[in-house]
Design a protein around this motif. Structure first.
Motif, short mmCIF file in Angstrom:
data_model
loop_
_atom_site.label_atom_id
_atom_site.label_comp_id
_atom_site.label_asym_id
_atom_site.label_seq_id
_atom_site.Cartn_x
_atom_site.Cartn_y
_atom_site.Cartn_z
N SER A 1 -22.80 -26.91 19.02
CA SER A 1 -23.91 -26.54 19.90
C SER A 1 -24.56 -25.22 19.51
CB SER A 1 -23.42 -26.47 21.35
OG SER A 1 -22.47 -25.44 21.50
N ARG A 2 -23.92 -24.42 18.70
CA ARG A 2 -24.48 -23.14 18.26
C ARG A 2 -24.76 -23.21 16.76
NH1 ARG A 2 -20.90 -22.79 22.13
NH2 ARG A 2 -21.23 -21.41 23.89
N PHE B 1 -18.37 -27.07 21.07
CA PHE B 1 -18.90 -25.71 21.23
C PHE B 1 -19.36 -25.14 19.90
CE2 PHE B 1 -14.54 -24.70 20.16
CZ PHE B 1 -14.63 -23.53 19.44
#
Length: 157
Positions: free
Chosen positions: A46-47, A43
């Motif tokens: 992914s950003r 997570f």
């Protein structure tokens, strides 16, 4: 792709798990399966903004640990161990640190194997004994000539 290894069976793996080069029969296959690159949670990766701040945080923490290790080099403390710990922190996120750490581990292993070689051990023992004999002769000569007087109290004799 240069993984920093001279071993013919070294495997480089992309961060997604795909093999880049090498031989699958490598005993270190499990370690290499993780590949080079970020170990950040999915997570975070992914950003973009979150991943960049994660990298900055890892760099700052690693830099603080390496700086503490450098301070410990002349002062009491395990300086080199702390420096390599900082490198390991950096290696969780940066490929260059992973390559440096891999190269360092290989060189330390090679040095340990050389140090355990019987010929090298014999040579080191002979050199140490020779050095101790020379130092003992110098100290004996000083004590014979001047007695147990510190060097700074010796007058021209």
């Amino acid at each position: 792709m240069n993984t920093g290894s001279d071993e013919p069976h070294e495997v480089a793996v992309a961060s997604d798990g795909a093999k880049m080069e090498g031989n699958a029969g490598n005993p270190d296959e499990e370690r290499d399966r993780r590949g080079l690159g970020s170990r950040a949670p999915e997570f975070v990766r992914s950003r973009r903004a979150l991943h960049l701040s994660w990298q900055v945080g890892v760099f700052v923490v690693g830099l603080a640990v390496v700086a503490a290790g450098i301070v410990m080099l002349p002062l009491p403390g395990p300086g080199w161990v702390v420096i390599f710990g900082g490198m390991a922190i950096w290696a969780t996120e940066f490929v260059w640190a992973q390559l440096v750490l891999r190269w360092t581990k290989r060189k330390v292993t090679e040095a340990a194997q050389r140090a355990l070689d019987p010929k090298v051990r014999r040579r080191n023992i002979v050199l140490t004994v020779t050095g101790l004999v020379i130092v003992a002769a110098l100290v004996g000569t000083y004590v014979w000539k001047f007695g147990l007087v510190p060097p700074w109290n010796v007058r021209n004799q």
